[in-house]
Design a protein around this motif. Structure first.
Motif, PDB file in Angstrom:
ATOM      1  N   ARG A 156      -5.140 -25.611   9.125  1.00  0.00           N
ATOM      2  CA  ARG A 156      -5.021 -26.960   8.570  1.00  0.00           C
ATOM      3  C   ARG A 156      -4.551 -28.033   9.534  1.00  0.00           C
ATOM      4  O   ARG A 156      -3.895 -27.751  10.521  1.00  0.00           O
ATOM      5  CB  ARG A 156      -4.057 -26.894   7.395  1.00  0.00           C
ATOM      6  N   GLY A 167       0.139 -22.167  -1.487  1.00  0.00           N
ATOM      7  CA  GLY A 167      -0.624 -23.248  -0.874  1.00  0.00           C
ATOM      8  C   GLY A 167      -0.943 -24.370  -1.824  1.00  0.00           C
ATOM      9  O   GLY A 167      -0.590 -25.527  -1.603  1.00  0.00           O
ATOM     10  N   GLN A 168      -1.612 -24.029  -2.918  1.00  0.00           N
ATOM     11  CA  GLN A 168      -2.142 -25.057  -3.790  1.00  0.00           C
ATOM     12  C   GLN A 168      -1.122 -25.473  -4.844  1.00  0.00           C
ATOM     13  O   GLN A 168      -0.172 -24.756  -5.123  1.00  0.00           O
ATOM     14  CB  GLN A 168      -3.402 -24.542  -4.474  1.00  0.00           C
ATOM     15  N   CYS A 174      -6.144 -17.148  -0.388  1.00  0.00           N
ATOM     16  CA  CYS A 174      -4.901 -17.881  -0.154  1.00  0.00           C
ATOM     17  C   CYS A 174      -3.666 -17.009  -0.355  1.00  0.00           C
ATOM     18  O   CYS A 174      -2.823 -16.913   0.516  1.00  0.00           O
ATOM     19  CB  CYS A 174      -4.923 -19.072  -1.111  1.00  0.00           C
TER      20      CYS A 174
HETATM   21 MO    MO Z   1      -4.578 -22.028   0.063  1.00  0.00          MO
END
Ligand code: MO
Ligand code: MGD
Ligand code: MGD
Ligand code: SF4
Length: 892
Positions: free
Chosen positions: A592, A333-334, A136
């Motif tokens: 995504r 991202g997370q 990521c």
């Molecule tokens: Mo990610």
């Protein structure tokens, strides 16, 4: 009294993306959960995207596992923890610390992450702890460290509102960081800023841009080298800044000039029109307040670190860094990707932004922890780590909060490694494709139950707070880790009263012997008592003890390198990893969808989040569809050198010729074989170890199906024995799509197995004389439909909207409706909403098309008529496409 009055709202943070939106959550006396955006949270100021607004619908216990298991059998915590501690201790004693590993995740809170890292690097004594952030953020981390000397994101979200030019590189912001995108669009309306989107696909983000550069996959280094060369040619380099604050400019520019000597050469190499490239270069050169935002189209590349530095070089050359409205901006991202970087969760990092390369750092962390077995060298990165688990070098592996059986590239090999590894422990909240390989399953507390800190993309720390009791025997991850450490005889160092105590230690380490050397310093938070930890308000780091805290970093000052200067990194465009050839003539890109989160463990269970993209679909350009003999709606067989998958074809000119796109989301819980990870390549960036998830040579063919079926059921089933299936959550149950290459007769037999559980007296059946079509239904005692099955030749299935609605309604059927069950025709005409576009108000394509036909010509009119697009805004670009398509048709 209304539900709303009964319980206080708890302030917490959304568990999905790195925007880190504030959420107000409440549980009513009835147990009903409600969430809304926190108007006081600086990241979102009250707004939530489609996923955030549907959080309340993910709070049920469906799919949760609430008790520890050994070999799939329920056990008590003592048995599970004893076994984990014993196996890890024995393995280390027999084979050394490097024979064990942890693979953890940006879903974990900072406190969980901190203790996992401390246990592995300080006490077990190995660097073998890596995280899904390897897939990521690793290239951004490596790029930042090369240029700045430390992993620093210089900017803040306010920069998006203060910029005159926003360049989005490899980032589908409209879908993946929707609230930031809304902030960018609002600012654009207000100040007239421009938006340039650099992405091989025409994404929802690109659709709204002022300029879309649909470059060839992997050609970003060339584009940004071209930009650096252009800046040098037109005299747009900030000479005094370069002289005072940087080093290496000359070599970076000479390499850029050699690599990208002219606009035409750049255009040719990137597959772009020279006029578009020139326009972008001129805009960038002329606009002081420029932010370049990037994410996976940059990071997930075999040359990801070079892409990051090619971008950063252009910001250094213009001195546009760390100032209002300016800077390179890697969005995380997370939810806690940034927190994971702070605690040093990657195998090649130490805690608190210290590194294995500096002996003094290793020594400092060891002294701070009182660590008896401090790891002295970096451990294995994700791809290598699973390889080592497969070939027996890693003999005990603990996976926490991630689903590598789906999300790792070359996932087939990762599943084989999990099977081969002697001892696999998985901490998760649900059953997943990865938990199938667990010798020990440890049930973790989920969002809404857990308690700790996260850090978002702009370095802002926020609290995740519990608003529900932890169900069953689930435990917080930090506690599980400390419980195991205690049983390994490491009690003293892992004896924490709670997350606040862990956080204080983390804060203290960041400030330990740190005289401004490391910018990551949150020493001011070392003294947070439990109460102030409880009431903690979102704030940026750094937060130095006694010092001024700042929001932007690296503005016109010193850099955390040995000479205080930022470093230009000379980079050259390399070929893409794994070129296409006649055997694999297409390039597969993965990423995504708007309403799904990763491997769908939560979002896949929410009907309205499933409605926009209900089944796995591969996007193809019309030319490639024709060349490969597939049509819109066909089931396609996709294969790469690593594995295969099946997905429905969507023909669209949003893809460029030669390129296909498959979402990353579908796991074995949602489809038979639709995992992008099974196709993706493990080839990785040499500096960051981040795998190339955006490009793999692909071949595609039509799957000749002999029959198709659809099952509507209240049951949560995992079908086996079908060539193809996928499923969609709907109100009241699930809808399963099936397809097979067997004869229709055999297909009917296969599907009828689902009904063996039912009393034949409750079944209604119909079969046509030629045996090609079959319809059946089951009703309950009250006479309501429980299940319905339709089997027919491909493309011949009757409409199912009415049947699906029966799952949700649970009303007893009238006689006419019973007859309708078998005729496959609704008893009354039900207008089908079509595929859902606006998931907040459940508005489908058919309704939108009708509204456009009735005269709605813009988003505002649609919003007034149908409400669509007026809440989270995630669907606005899709609605615009529908309006535009209708215009084009009308004009023809
Ligand atoms: Mo990610
Ligand atoms: N809805 C939703 N939002 C999410 C997530 C989710 O699962 N669902 N996950 C979160 C996480 S963990 C992450 S990491 C982020 C990711 O957020 P993004 O990075 O925005 O998402 P992706 O779709 O993975 O990839 C972005 C784009 O990179 C493009 N791309 C592919 N190859 C290249 C290339 O060579 N050059 C350039 N310039 N572009 C290229 C792809 O076409 C794609 O549109 O999203 C976060 N937000
Ligand atoms: N082909 C392809 N592959 C990709 C990508 C891509 O673009 N293309 N993107 C990559 C990227 S950027 C990412 S971030 C990864 C994401 O991939 P994963 O990390 O595998 O994705 P998730 O589905 O988020 O997995 C999180 C798991 O943690 C569990 N969980 C949730 N909360 C908790 C908790 O508090 N504690 C514990 N113990 N468990 C919890 C969930 O149930 C779920 O099983 O995928 C990567 N893989
Ligand atoms: S943008 Fe959406 S998914 Fe991301 S944090 Fe905000 S509400 Fe959650």
């Amino acid at each position: 009294m209304s539900d709303a009055g009964q319980a206080p709202e708890v302030r917490t943070t959304c568990p999905y993306c790195g925007v880190g939106c504030g959420v107000l959550a409440r549980v009513a006396a009835s147990g009903k959960v409600s969430v809304r955006g926190d108007p006081d949270h600086p990241a979102n100021r009250g707004r939530l995207c489609s996923k955030g607004s549907a959080l309340a619908e993910t709070m049920g216990l469906d799919g949760r596992v609430l008790h520890p298991e050994i070999a799939g059998k329920r056990v008590d915590w003592d048995a599970a923890l004893d076994l984990v501690a014993r196996r890890f201790s024995e393995t280390v004693a027999a084979h050394g610390p490097d024979s064990v590993a942890f693979y953890i995740s940006g879903q974990l809170l900072t406190e969980d992450y901190y203790v996992a890292n401390k246990l592995m690097k300080g006490f077990i004594g190995s660097g073998n702890i890596d995280t899904n952030s390897r897939l990521c953020m690793a290239s951004s981390v490596a790029g930042h460290r090369r240029a700045f000397g430390e992993d620093i994101v210089p900017g803040v979200y306010d920069d998006f509102e203060q910029a005159d030019l926003i360049v989005l590189v490899g980032s589908n912001t409209a879908w993946c960081h929707p609230i930031l995108y809304q902030r960018m669009l609002a600012a654009r309306k207000e100040r007239g800023s421009r938006l340039v989107v650099i992405d091989p696909r025409r994404t929802a983000t690109a659709q709204e841009g002022d300029l879309h550069l649909a470059l060839d996959p992997g050609s970003d280094v060339l584009l940004f080298n071209g930009l650096l060369a252009h800046l040098a040619r037109v005299g747009k380099v900030d000479e005094s800044y370069v002289a005072a604050s940087t080093s290496g400019f000359d070599s970076a520019v000479s390499l850029a000039l050699a690599d990208a000597p002219s606009v035409e050469r750049v255009a040719e190499g990137c597959g772009l029109a020279a006029a578009d490239v020139r326009l972008f270069f001129e805009l960038f050169a002329a606009t002081e307040r420029t932010v370049t935002v990037y994410s996976q189209g940059v990071n997930q590349s075999a040359h990801g670190t070079d892409k990051v530095n090619a971008i950063v070089n252009c910001h250094l050359a213009t001195g546009r860094i760390g100032m209002p409205g300016m800077g390179p901006f890697s969005v995380t991202g997370q939810p806690n990707a940034m927190g994971g970087r702070e605690v040093g969760g990657l195998a090649n990092q130490l805690a608190a932004h210290m590194s294995f390369e500096q002996a003094a750092d290793v020594d400092r962390v060891a002294r701070f922890w009182g660590a008896p077995n401090m790891a002295r060298k970096a451990g294995l990165k994700a791809v290598d780590l699973f390889q080592a688990a497969g070939d027996g070098r890693i003999k005990a592996l603990w996976i926490m909060g991630t689903n590598p059986a789906v999300s790792m590239p070359d996932a087939g090999r990762v599943r084989a490694a999990l099977k081969a590894c002697d001892f696999v422990v998985v901490s998760d909240v649900a059953r997943t494709d990865t938990t199938r390989y667990a010798d020990v399953f440890l049930p973790a507390a989920a969002w809404g139950e857990k308690d700790g800190m996260v850090t978002n993309s702009e370095r802002r720390l926020s609290r995740q707070r519990p608003f529900m009791a932890t169900p069953g025997e689930a435990r917080a991850d930090w506690r599980i880790i400390c419980d195991v450490a205690q049983r390994m005889g490491l009690g003293g160092a892992f004896d924490y009263a709670g997350p606040a105590a862990i956080f204080r230690e983390h804060a203290a380490l960041s400030a330990f012997e740190n005289d401004g050397e490391r910018l990551f310093d949150i020493g001011a938070l070392t003294t947070l008592d439990n109460e102030s930890y409880e009431t903690f308000e979102p704030r940026h780091w750094p937060a130095r003890a006694g010092g001024e805290s700042s929001d932007r970093l690296l503005g016109r000052g010193r850099f955390p390198t040995s000479d205080g200067r930022a470093r230009f990194v000379p980079v050259r465009q390399e070929g893409v990893a794994g070129a296409v050839d006649t055997a694999f003539p297409l390039a597969l890109n993965t990423g995504r969808l708007r309403d799904q989160w990763h491997t769908m463990t939560r979002t896949g269970r929410v009907p309205r989040l499933m409605a926009n993209a209900p089944e796995p679909v591969v996007d193809l350009h019309p030319r490639d569809a024709a060349a490969n003999g597939v049509k819109d709606g066909d089931l396609a067989h996709l294969s790469t050198r690593y594995g295969f998958a099946r997905a429905k074809v969507r023909v669209t000119d949003a893809q460029r010729p030669g390129q296909a796109f498959l979402p990353m989301h579908w796991s074995g819980h949602f489809a038979a074989n639709a995992g992008a990870g099974s196709l993706s390549s493990p080839i990785s960036d040499p500096f960051s170890g981040q795998p190339e998830l955006k490009h793999v040579p692909l071949r595609i063919r039509r799957e000749e199906m002999a029959w198709s079926g659809v099952l509507m059921t209240r049951r949560d089933l995992r079908p086996t024995g079908f060539v193809h299936w996928s499923r969609q959550k709907v109100e009241g149950g699930w809808v399963y799509e099936f397809g097979g290459t067997e004869t229709p007769d055999q297909g009917i037999l296969l599907c009828r197995k689902f009904f063996e559980a039912f009393d034949p007296g409750r079944m209604l059946e119909y079969r046509d004389r030629r045996g090609l079509a079959y319809r059946a239904a089951v009703v309950d005692e009250a006479g309501a439909m429980v299940e319905a099955l339709l089997v027919a030749a491909p493309g011949q299935l009757p409409a199912r909207d009415w049947l699906v609605s029966q799952l949700g309604s649970r009303a007893p059927l009238t006689l006419a409706e019973r007859q309708a069950l078998l005729s496959g025709r609704a008893p009354v005409a039900v207008p089908s909403a079509g595929r859902i576009v606006c998931s907040c108000f459940n508005v489908g394509v058919n309704q939108l098309a009708d509204a456009v036909a009735a005269g709605c010509r813009d988003l505002e009119a649609i919003g007034k008529t149908l409400n669509a697009g007026t809440n989270c805004g995630s669907c606005r670009s899709e609605i615009r496409t529908i309006i535009d398509a209708a215009h084009i048709q009308a004009a023809e």
